[in-house]
Scaffold this active site. Sequence first.
Site, PDB file in Angstrom:
ATOM      1  N   SER A   1      36.943  32.151  61.767  1.00 52.45           N
ATOM      2  CA  SER A   1      37.687  30.633  61.914  1.00 52.45           C
ATOM      3  C   SER A   1      37.542  30.144  63.417  1.00 52.45           C
ATOM      4  O   SER A   1      38.082  31.115  64.042  1.00 52.45           O
ATOM      5  CB  SER A   1      39.173  30.485  61.392  1.00 52.45           C
TER       6      SER A   1
ATOM      7  N   TYR B   1      47.974  33.337  60.044  1.00 51.12           N
ATOM      8  CA  TYR B   1      46.589  33.035  59.779  1.00 51.12           C
ATOM      9  C   TYR B   1      45.762  33.354  60.872  1.00 51.12           C
ATOM     10  O   TYR B   1      44.740  33.790  60.725  1.00 51.12           O
ATOM     11  CB  TYR B   1      46.497  31.611  59.148  1.00 51.12           C
TER      12      TYR B   1
END
Length: 686
Positions: free
Chosen positions: A563, A576
């Site tokens: 990501s 995250y």
Amino acid sequence: MTDEHPQVAALLARSHRLGADPRNTNYAGGNTSAKAAVPDPVTGDDVELMWVKGSGGDLGTLTTGGLAALRVDRLRALRARYPGVEREDEMVEAFDHCLHGRGWLPGGEGTAPSIDTAMHGLLDAAHVDHLHPDSGIALACAADGERLTAECFGDTVAWVPWRRPGFQLGLDIAAVKDANPRAIGCVLGGHGITAWGDTAEECERNSLHIIRTAEAFLAERGKAEPFGPVRPGYEPLHEDARRERAAALAPVLRGLASTDHPQVGHFTDTEPVLDFLARTEHPRLAALGTSCPDHFLRTKVRPLVLDLPPDTPYGETVARLRELHEAYRADYRAYYERHAGPGSPAMRGADPAVVLVPGVGMFSYGRAKQTARVAGEFYLNAVNVMRGAEAVSSYAPIEEPEKFRIEYWELEEAKLRRMPAPKPLATRVALVTGGGSGIGRAIAHRLAAEGACVVVADRDAESAATVAGELGGPDTAVPVTVDVTSEEQVDAALRESVLAFGGVDLVVNNAGISLSKPLLETTAEDWDRQHSIMARGSFLTSRAAARVLTAQGMGGDIVYIASKNGVVAGPDNIAYGAAKADQSHQVRLLAAELGAHGIRVNGINPDGVVRGSGIFAGGWGAQRAAVYGVEEEKLGEFYAGRTLLKREVLPEHVANAVFALTGGDLTHTTGAHLPVDAGVAAAFLR
């Protein structure tokens, strides 16, 4: 012609019934035909046509597009032009001049006439079936097959000595029928059976009579143990141990079988295979090779047979397999050189198509999963033929020079040349974690569309099965239920993968979850959950995959769906973002470690994928929308607005990046991170 002719409908129905039962014929084996008078669209006069299954295709799924329509008068007139058996291959091209026009099949379809066209056209019968039943081939491949055929059928079924498929065989069968007015068919030495009738019903009835009568004859007359007694120590392992050993050997065997050309694998451990390998006579019979042309075109002339009991230590087994593989390749090269002439096609490869491992099962290989599976099915047909022949006589396949003539037949070579070019990921096996939805589903679809076999791995069994079904079923994709946080389940998923397709080449670490919370609200459980799925899960999957990839010795790809949050320090995202940063560094670490094995490891850094994303639908979208102070339904628009290109990122864009990294153009790229974020300047890599 716009409406289907009644004889075409009857022919297709008969073909489907015969092809649906493997006792009648093998996959893609045999052909059927029907003749009838129809008005010629030019003259208006009646002309006799023959509809016959063309080159390729399968009886069980035959359509009008798989038929060739020929004028019988022109086909039979070729007898006067026949140049003799040494030049009979020229007749296949002549069949094209007997075609009555594509319009004589519904939709203007049709296919090229096959080598067996003469068998049907020269025979004075309205309906003809040529089939490859195990029972019929058992008689055809028995040492005294002619005598046994007479004992089994009397004068109702004739014997035709071995003749390579072609125009001369058609002439031979026509002559046998004329000389035997009571005959309903014949057994073709080393080949199969042919039956005929005045109607479609009579022809089918005669075919089934020959097949079932031969089955009964073999059962009643055959000895109890045609393969000899069980050899002590070669009995099948118990199921769990058997499949564990198969999964351990599969990558090694696939690598060996792919020495010349990459192959996909298939594993079979059915009772007939295990029983054959447990018996004392299996080495002798396997060495004789298969006989029916349809068999050895797919299985090669003989398999590689491991000569060790199943409880031999793994290391010794692998070492012996490598020795046997080298010997097999040398033997195959010698076989080719013994028989090849100046005009022979080049040797296609010296690796085995079938590997037999006593106590474990059969591994078969091909350029696609279906090809590998069918090769195994054909060898099982060959085992059934050996059993029948040995039960009443002795197994006597056609001689090696004849096998070579079939295997390296120019007509077969022409078929290979007509095949479409393989897709970029053909022969590659991909495992996609989190493949049951969102980005994972899009990746699975893209990889399958590019030719890969796909293992759809997801903790949601129903979702994984749905996606695998969307991709076309077990010859293209299989579902695997796995929680990537479980070491045992991840290892089991890789075992399932190698048993399904022979190995793994491309692994996509996509499984993930997201929670958006400020630091002070993030619990240890939140942290552990996200790191367990993404950091630990990727580690476990990559480690299990690396075991397979290194055992295969064929290189491979591991791709991490990381990501841009592994680079950008966004708000309320500690767990995250840190887990994604962990994944990002795993890419670099594994690229450095696995490069010596030809394994490339790369990452993809998407921006937020809102539409079609399981993560965003599961609450992450609402949380991130709250952080940025926008409505949830406008979150994708918000993300797009902050990019340089002002474009929203969708699941298929991430899938495109996976293919870009693995499709063959970036062979020298490893340790890289590819942004798929429409341009987030803060995420530029430095």
